[in-house]
Scaffold this active site. Structure first.
Site, mmCIF file in Angstrom:
data_model
loop_
_atom_site.group_PDB
_atom_site.id
_atom_site.type_symbol
_atom_site.label_atom_id
_atom_site.label_comp_id
_atom_site.label_asym_id
_atom_site.label_seq_id
_atom_site.Cartn_x
_atom_site.Cartn_y
_atom_site.Cartn_z
ATOM 1 N N TRP A 126 6.922 53.976 -36.410
ATOM 2 C CA TRP A 126 6.783 52.991 -37.059
ATOM 3 C C TRP A 126 5.266 52.464 -36.397
ATOM 4 O O TRP A 126 5.174 52.409 -35.208
ATOM 5 C CB TRP A 126 7.821 52.081 -36.321
ATOM 6 C CG TRP A 126 7.824 50.776 -36.996
ATOM 7 C CD1 TRP A 126 7.499 50.096 -38.184
ATOM 8 C CD2 TRP A 126 8.056 49.420 -36.153
ATOM 9 N NE1 TRP A 126 7.662 48.737 -38.118
ATOM 10 C CE2 TRP A 126 7.875 48.244 -37.245
ATOM 11 C CE3 TRP A 126 8.454 48.925 -34.888
ATOM 12 C CZ2 TRP A 126 8.127 47.020 -36.586
ATOM 13 C CZ3 TRP A 126 8.544 47.906 -34.311
ATOM 14 C CH2 TRP A 126 8.248 46.922 -35.151
ATOM 15 N N ASP A 207 15.543 52.890 -30.368
ATOM 16 C CA ASP A 207 14.925 52.095 -31.537
ATOM 17 C C ASP A 207 16.446 52.098 -32.601
ATOM 18 O O ASP A 207 16.375 53.130 -32.942
ATOM 19 C CB ASP A 207 13.782 52.150 -31.862
ATOM 20 C CG ASP A 207 13.443 50.947 -32.898
ATOM 21 O OD1 ASP A 207 14.342 50.090 -33.395
ATOM 22 O OD2 ASP A 207 12.340 50.963 -33.565
ATOM 23 N N LYS A 242 18.548 43.578 -40.158
ATOM 24 C CA LYS A 242 18.611 44.467 -41.595
ATOM 25 C C LYS A 242 19.889 44.808 -42.092
ATOM 26 O O LYS A 242 20.175 44.465 -42.946
ATOM 27 C CB LYS A 242 17.866 45.909 -41.060
ATOM 28 C CG LYS A 242 16.726 45.566 -40.328
ATOM 29 C CD LYS A 242 15.353 46.423 -40.776
ATOM 30 C CE LYS A 242 14.142 46.238 -39.922
ATOM 31 N NZ LYS A 242 12.985 46.008 -40.754
HETATM 32 C C1 LMR Z 1 9.011 48.050 -41.617
HETATM 33 O O1 LMR Z 1 9.105 48.946 -40.871
HETATM 34 O O2 LMR Z 1 8.713 47.856 -42.627
HETATM 35 C C2 LMR Z 1 9.972 46.777 -41.096
HETATM 36 O O3 LMR Z 1 10.537 47.230 -39.920
HETATM 37 C C3 LMR Z 1 9.366 45.575 -41.176
HETATM 38 C C4 LMR Z 1 8.413 45.407 -39.982
HETATM 39 O O4 LMR Z 1 8.483 44.520 -39.125
HETATM 40 O O5 LMR Z 1 7.472 46.245 -39.715
#
Ligand code: LMR
Length: 395
Positions: A126, A207, A242
């Protein structure tokens, strides 16, 4: 007069897409960008169980006075029971503003215990993970995780890299539904990861952002539970934003599962101390709602059913994309879990999808499968074809 020089701020590659999509006047636009679940009408609905709990909360809530640094402890306990069941570990926890708030507190807590330790993050991950680690003044290192061109987990490379991590370093692991790839280690691989962590004295930081949106509520927890049963300390950042559809209400928690109860007690105190300097206390509403849902058998069952419907829908969308995109080599999408898959698209192809075809996806080629309607899977695949994408061409 002093010169107040602010360098250019970093744009968040995911959240930036929200505004761009909203401002796009084209009626046939598709949003497979930021990670929110949408139903077949393109709406991120307020879940029925959440609406019921909100109505009840409105009736019964007598006060909005402070709860304390670690927020709503009943929420923390109920969510903790859902996550960890009857674990032998001692669990310390604090409510946080979303899973991101939980991550930030987890990284700072880790840094307090290991001031010169690094956090190893998967490649890819991420995009906000590295900034979050660094904002806690912790250095990052990277371990190979996934080859997007071949859609394979780089398990051996991951183990080789982590085998070189010095004792006391931390390893960031996605507990389920890996973001951005949708590819998780299998049970044997998780076991091997646990053995490596123990052998090298590494600290797992988990996570758990997409719990329940992959294989199911219990199945998605198997890896986290193996970690906490075996590792002396595990830090976990959990999101309920979520799986309860409470995105903007920012519902999350940070936990430390420790085999030594004294470590857990210390951890709990640090969670509060760190929160005090970041935001004092987490926002209450979403956590109060989740607490009501989890504490009531009927509401909890309703919620499980709704979440299951959402997860089934995500799997149907995966199936539809895989079928429409078979000639492009997209069959793998059906075998992945959670809201995301990552396609080996060039930056120019991603840009052309947005500019020429009004299809919004993340710059790293991540698609939010849960963002489109079933009927739009064909349009998405057509767009991919038009920008010249094919798995056979990926290297
Ligand atoms: C995402 O990965 O799109 C979500 O977790 C929203 C974010 O906060 O990035």
């Amino acid at each position: 007069m002093i010169d107040f020089k602010l360098p250019e701020a970093r744009l968040d590659p995911l959240l930036d897409l929200i505004g761009k999509y909203r401002n796009d006047p084209r009626s046939h636009k598709l949003d497979l960008g930021v990670g929110v679940y949408r139903n077949n009408d393109g709406i991120t609905p307020v879940m029925r169980s959440v609406k019921l709990a909100e109505a009840r909360l409105h009736e019964i809530q007598q006060s909005k006075s402070y709860l304390g640094l670690t927020g709503d402890i009943s929420f923390v306990d109920n969510l903790g029971r859902l996550l960890f069941g009857d674990s032998k570990a001692t669990i310390a926890g604090a409510q946080t503003p979303g899973g991101s708030g939980g991550l930030r507190i987890a990284f700072e807590t880790y840094h307090t215990a290991f001031p010169s330790g690094k956090v190893w993050v998967p490649d890819p991950t991420w995009p906000n993970h590295v900034p979050l680690v660094e904002s806690a003044n912790v250095a990052t290192a990277v371990y190979p995780y996934f080859a997007t061109a071949t859609q394979t987990l780089l398990f051996e490379q991951m183990i080789d890299a982590l085998a070189k991590a010095p004792p006391g370093d931390a390893v960031l692991l996605h507990g389920c539904c890996h973001n951005p790839t949708g590819a998780d280690p299998d049970a044997d691989q998780w076991q091997a990861i646990v053995e490596l962590l123990l052998e090298r004295d590494l600290v797992p930081i988990v996570d758990l952002a997409y719990h329940g949106l992959g294989r199911g509520l219990d199945e998605d927890l198997a890896a986290t539970r193996t970690l906490i049963e075996n590792c002396p300390q595990t830090l976990i950042a959990a999101s309920a934003s979520k799986n309860f559809g409470l995105y903007r209400d920012r519902v999350g928690a940070v936990y430390m599962a420790a085999h030594d109860p004294q470590v857990a007690t210390r951890g709990q105190a640090y969670f509060g101390q760190i929160a005090r300097c970041l935001y004092s206390m987490p926002p209450d509403h979403g956590a109060a709602v989740v607490d009501l849902v989890l504490a009531d058998d009927a509401l909890r069952d309703n919620w499980r059913t709704e979440l299951n419907e959402m997860t089934q829908r995500v799997q149907s969308l995966r199936q539809a994309i895989a079928e429409h995109g078979a000639s492009l080599g997209l069959q793998f999408v059906a075998g992945q879990y959670g809201m995301f898959s990552q396609l080996p698209l060039s930056s120019a192809q991603v840009q052309s999808l947005v500019d020429d075809h009004a299809i919004y996806i993340a710059p790293d080629g991540r698609i939010n499968v849960a963002g489109c309607a079933l009927a739009d899977a064909g349009q998405f695949v057509d767009g991919l074809e038009k920008v010249g994408f094919s798995m056979n061409k990926a290297t």
